[in-house]
Design a protein around this motif. Structure first.
Motif, PDB file in Angstrom:
ATOM      1  N   VAL A  19      10.169   0.878   5.713  1.00  0.00           N
ATOM      2  CA  VAL A  19      10.180   2.292   5.327  1.00  0.00           C
ATOM      3  C   VAL A  19       8.732   2.808   5.311  1.00  0.00           C
ATOM      4  O   VAL A  19       8.437   3.888   5.834  1.00  0.00           O
ATOM      5  CB  VAL A  19      10.852   2.490   3.944  1.00  0.00           C
ATOM      6  N   ILE A  20       7.817   2.028   4.731  1.00  0.00           N
ATOM      7  CA  ILE A  20       6.404   2.446   4.674  1.00  0.00           C
ATOM      8  C   ILE A  20       5.877   2.644   6.094  1.00  0.00           C
ATOM      9  O   ILE A  20       5.262   3.658   6.432  1.00  0.00           O
ATOM     10  CB  ILE A  20       5.525   1.374   3.981  1.00  0.00           C
ATOM     11  N   ARG A  21       6.139   1.646   6.927  1.00  0.00           N
ATOM     12  CA  ARG A  21       5.616   1.700   8.303  1.00  0.00           C
ATOM     13  C   ARG A  21       6.120   2.950   9.024  1.00  0.00           C
ATOM     14  O   ARG A  21       5.364   3.676   9.643  1.00  0.00           O
ATOM     15  CB  ARG A  21       6.030   0.431   9.052  1.00  0.00           C
ATOM     16  N   ARG A  22       7.409   3.211   8.893  1.00  0.00           N
ATOM     17  CA  ARG A  22       8.003   4.367   9.597  1.00  0.00           C
ATOM     18  C   ARG A  22       7.421   5.677   9.066  1.00  0.00           C
ATOM     19  O   ARG A  22       7.084   6.574   9.832  1.00  0.00           O
ATOM     20  CB  ARG A  22       9.529   4.326   9.398  1.00  0.00           C
ATOM     21  N   LEU A  23       7.286   5.783   7.740  1.00  0.00           N
ATOM     22  CA  LEU A  23       6.749   7.020   7.162  1.00  0.00           C
ATOM     23  C   LEU A  23       5.316   7.250   7.637  1.00  0.00           C
ATOM     24  O   LEU A  23       4.917   8.372   7.944  1.00  0.00           O
ATOM     25  CB  LEU A  23       6.797   6.960   5.628  1.00  0.00           C
ATOM     26  N   ARG A  24       4.571   6.163   7.727  1.00  0.00           N
ATOM     27  CA  ARG A  24       3.176   6.316   8.175  1.00  0.00           C
ATOM     28  C   ARG A  24       3.114   6.669   9.655  1.00  0.00           C
ATOM     29  O   ARG A  24       2.301   7.488  10.077  1.00  0.00           O
ATOM     30  CB  ARG A  24       2.388   5.044   7.878  1.00  0.00           C
ATOM     31  N   GLU A  25       4.004   6.068  10.439  1.00  0.00           N
ATOM     32  CA  GLU A  25       4.054   6.439  11.870  1.00  0.00           C
ATOM     33  C   GLU A  25       4.307   7.932  12.032  1.00  0.00           C
ATOM     34  O   GLU A  25       3.842   8.553  12.970  1.00  0.00           O
ATOM     35  CB  GLU A  25       5.206   5.690  12.567  1.00  0.00           C
ATOM     36  N   LEU A  26       5.082   8.486  11.098  1.00  0.00           N
ATOM     37  CA  LEU A  26       5.400   9.916  11.182  1.00  0.00           C
ATOM     38  C   LEU A  26       4.289  10.780  10.577  1.00  0.00           C
ATOM     39  O   LEU A  26       4.425  11.991  10.452  1.00  0.00           O
ATOM     40  CB  LEU A  26       6.732  10.198  10.455  1.00  0.00           C
ATOM     41  N   GLY A  27       3.207  10.126  10.148  1.00  0.00           N
ATOM     42  CA  GLY A  27       2.031  10.868   9.706  1.00  0.00           C
ATOM     43  C   GLY A  27       1.968  11.139   8.213  1.00  0.00           C
ATOM     44  O   GLY A  27       1.134  11.928   7.767  1.00  0.00           O
ATOM     45  N   HIS A  28       2.817  10.494   7.432  1.00  0.00           N
ATOM     46  CA  HIS A  28       2.807  10.752   5.995  1.00  0.00           C
ATOM     47  C   HIS A  28       1.879   9.775   5.261  1.00  0.00           C
ATOM     48  O   HIS A  28       1.627   8.662   5.736  1.00  0.00           O
ATOM     49  CB  HIS A  28       4.222  10.629   5.421  1.00  0.00           C
ATOM     50  N   THR A  29       1.401  10.205   4.109  1.00  0.00           N
ATOM     51  CA  THR A  29       0.610   9.333   3.248  1.00  0.00           C
ATOM     52  C   THR A  29       1.576   8.694   2.254  1.00  0.00           C
ATOM     53  O   THR A  29       2.367   9.404   1.629  1.00  0.00           O
ATOM     54  CB  THR A  29      -0.427  10.167   2.461  1.00  0.00           C
ATOM     55  N   VAL A  30       1.492   7.375   2.137  1.00  0.00           N
ATOM     56  CA  VAL A  30       2.476   6.694   1.279  1.00  0.00           C
ATOM     57  C   VAL A  30       1.763   5.921   0.164  1.00  0.00           C
ATOM     58  O   VAL A  30       0.880   5.105   0.432  1.00  0.00           O
ATOM     59  CB  VAL A  30       3.331   5.700   2.100  1.00  0.00           C
ATOM     60  N   THR A  31       2.140   6.213  -1.066  1.00  0.00           N
ATOM     61  CA  THR A  31       1.667   5.419  -2.207  1.00  0.00           C
ATOM     62  C   THR A  31       2.855   4.600  -2.689  1.00  0.00           C
ATOM     63  O   THR A  31       3.901   5.170  -3.014  1.00  0.00           O
ATOM     64  CB  THR A  31       1.184   6.340  -3.350  1.00  0.00           C
ATOM     65  N   VAL A  32       2.686   3.290  -2.716  1.00  0.00           N
ATOM     66  CA  VAL A  32       3.798   2.429  -3.119  1.00  0.00           C
ATOM     67  C   VAL A  32       3.664   2.100  -4.603  1.00  0.00           C
ATOM     68  O   VAL A  32       2.594   1.716  -5.072  1.00  0.00           O
ATOM     69  CB  VAL A  32       3.815   1.119  -2.299  1.00  0.00           C
ATOM     70  N   VAL A  33       4.766   2.291  -5.327  1.00  0.00           N
ATOM     71  CA  VAL A  33       4.771   1.931  -6.749  1.00  0.00           C
ATOM     72  C   VAL A  33       5.906   0.938  -6.963  1.00  0.00           C
ATOM     73  O   VAL A  33       7.062   1.324  -7.186  1.00  0.00           O
ATOM     74  CB  VAL A  33       4.972   3.190  -7.630  1.00  0.00           C
ATOM     75  N   PRO A  34       5.610  -0.346  -6.866  1.00  0.00           N
ATOM     76  CA  PRO A  34       6.667  -1.341  -7.085  1.00  0.00           C
ATOM     77  C   PRO A  34       6.836  -1.609  -8.578  1.00  0.00           C
ATOM     78  O   PRO A  34       5.918  -1.393  -9.361  1.00  0.00           O
ATOM     79  CB  PRO A  34       6.123  -2.594  -6.386  1.00  0.00           C
ATOM     80  N   THR A  35       8.016  -2.074  -8.962  1.00  0.00           N
ATOM     81  CA  THR A  35       8.154  -2.574 -10.333  1.00  0.00           C
ATOM     82  C   THR A  35       7.585  -3.994 -10.342  1.00  0.00           C
ATOM     83  O   THR A  35       7.348  -4.602  -9.280  1.00  0.00           O
ATOM     84  CB  THR A  35       9.632  -2.636 -10.770  1.00  0.00           C
ATOM     85  N   ALA A  36       7.394  -4.539 -11.547  1.00  0.00           N
ATOM     86  CA  ALA A  36       6.879  -5.909 -11.656  1.00  0.00           C
ATOM     87  C   ALA A  36       7.836  -6.873 -10.948  1.00  0.00           C
ATOM     88  O   ALA A  36       7.408  -7.813 -10.256  1.00  0.00           O
ATOM     89  CB  ALA A  36       6.696  -6.284 -13.119  1.00  0.00           C
TER      90      ALA A  36
END
Ligand code: CTP
Length: 428
Positions: A19-36
């Motif tokens: 999902v991150i890779r695809r969003l970035r390919e589409l030019g979006h900035t992605v901040t990931v916030v995972p749970t522990a």
């Protein structure tokens, strides 16, 4: 767009990398916030490398940056994928005991949740109630797919493929809302969000073309914008959407969300066949296409030639009324929407003609606009009245009247449909 991707702790967390890779390919900035717990499945370095942004999970990390408020504030779209039953419960309860849930609580951006869990958890009344709560608040919930789960079990609960998550989330961000109230305010992300979840919708759009010879046709000026806006709005509301596209303005189909199936057609007879096939499985049919009422009686095999300086007549035969046919053959519970562009004359107003058409066609809703002043075709702003069956005294009522963009109209129509259809259990 600045997108926050929350990742909860489930085996499907690995799909968030795509999902991150695809969003970035589409030019979006992605901040990931995972749970522990998510970090037990996928390590922070993976998220950092793919997103190009630092990753934190705890509200006590980098306290000087006030992350627990800043991340939510800065987001233009917040996606939680996968969302576990536990994280969904926390969001529904308004808890904020980690960075992900704090960000959900502070954001005013559209929120998209893609649940993934075992089938029993998905069907558990607690989860069902939590999902209903999220949808009521305007959160866009993407129903899980059916398939193999972590163990030997299979059923609904599988995280949909990254492409589908991205398409759903971007459509939700686009068509979802301009509302800036907080997630708990109860104001308006609810109109379309998630409200058609699990429904199959077929929308016709554009203008049919009736061939005269191999190079010429009779057509109309429909741009297809309204039908395409409807397809997008229904998709953003969680429906599975098929767009039966007659001729539409160039470029309009190019950036449709990948999840919308497009069936291109030319003529009214093509439209009739495509709609009949789609209607077999559709819960909702929206006939926004501008359909040619007549077609040339004969299709010339070769290009028609002038003969001397004489004019020429073209014999026309009537096309079938596709909408009336769909109404006549409708399956129980199928909801059908028609469109009408009307002009008034000395005898009757455009509204009176629209009411008469509504009665004649037998659809559940008729969305009508007055095109007397040539206001509708191809323009971005339109004025419509949604006619619906009344109860008692008046057999036709104005369910809604509005002026706005075609996207506004599409969202209103989707909201009206959602209000009037029987709710279904939320299964994929
Ligand atoms: N429609 C249809 N098949 C046709 C004509 C229209 O399915 N042959 C549908 C349109 O997609 C729209 C609705 O019927 O949803 C009304 O379209 P309109 O052109 O206003 O209706 P007509 O029946 O053609 O009425 P008129 O004689 O006023 O043109």
């Amino acid at each position: 767009m600045r997108i926050v991707l929350g990742v909860a702790g489930g085996i499907a967390a690995y799909k968030s990398a795509h999902v991150i890779r695809r969003l970035r390919e589409l030019g979006h900035t992605v901040t990931v916030v995972p749970t522990a717990d998510a970090l037990k499945f996928v390590g922070a370095p993976t998220f950092e490398a793919l997103s190009g942004q630092p990753v934190t999970t705890d509200v006590f990390d980098e306290v000087d940056k006030v992350n627990h408020v800043r991340i939510g504030h800065e987001a233009e779209l917040l996606i939680v994928a996968p969302a576990t039953a536990n994280t969904i419960a926390k969001i529904a309860a308004g808890l904020a005991d980690d960075l992900l849930t704090a960000s959900v609580l502070t954001t005013t951006a559209p929120i998209v949740v893609a649940p993934a869990m075992h089938t029993e958890m998905w069907h558990n009344p607690a989860t069902v109630a939590n999902i209903a709560t999220l949808r009521e608040r305007g959160v866009h919930v993407l129903d899980p797919a059916v398939g193999r789960l972590t163990g030997p079990d299979s059923g609904p609960g599988r995280l949909p493929e990254p492409e589908e998550i991205v398409a759903f989330a971007l459509a939700a961000a686009e068509g979802g809302t301009t509302e800036t109230g907080t997630a708990g305010s109860g104001t308006d992300r609810t109109d379309s969000a998630g409200s058609l979840s699990g429904k199959r919708v077929v929308v016709s759009a554009g203008g049919t073309r009736e061939a005269l010879d191999p190079v010429r046709f009779l057509g109309n000026r429909s741009s297809g914008k309204q039908g395409i806006a409807l397809a997008r709005a229904a998709f953003a509301a969680g429906a599975r959407v098929e767009l039966v596209a007659a001729h539409v303005d160039s470029g309009l189909l190019a950036d449709l969300p990948a999840g919308i199936t497009v069936t291109p057609i030319e003529s009214t007879l093509d439209l009739q066949a495509a709609m009949a096939t789609a209607a077999e499985h559709a819960d909702i049919i929206i006939m926004a296409a501008a359909v040619a009422d007549f077609r040339p009686a004969r299709l010339a095999d070769a290009k028609l030639k002038k003969s001397g300086d004489e004019g020429m007549s073209i014999e026309l035969v009537q096309n079938p009324d596709v909408l009336a046919g769909l109404v006549a053959d409708r399956r129980p519970g199928q909801f059908i929407v028609g469109f009408a562009a009307e002009t008034g004359d000395a005898a009757h107003s455009a509204h009176e003609y629209a009411e008469a058409k509504f009665r004649r066609k037998g659809a559940d809703l008729l969305v009508f606009n007055d095109v007397s002043a040539d206001r509708a075709f191809g323009h971005d702003v339109t004025e419509v009245v949604i006619l619906a069956a009344g109860d008692g005294a008046s057999d036709v009522v104005d369910a809604a009247t509005l002026a706005g963009t075609k996207d506004d109209v599409a969202q209103k129509v989707v909201a009206e449909i959602a209000r009037r259809i029987t709710p279904v259990e939320s299964t994929p």
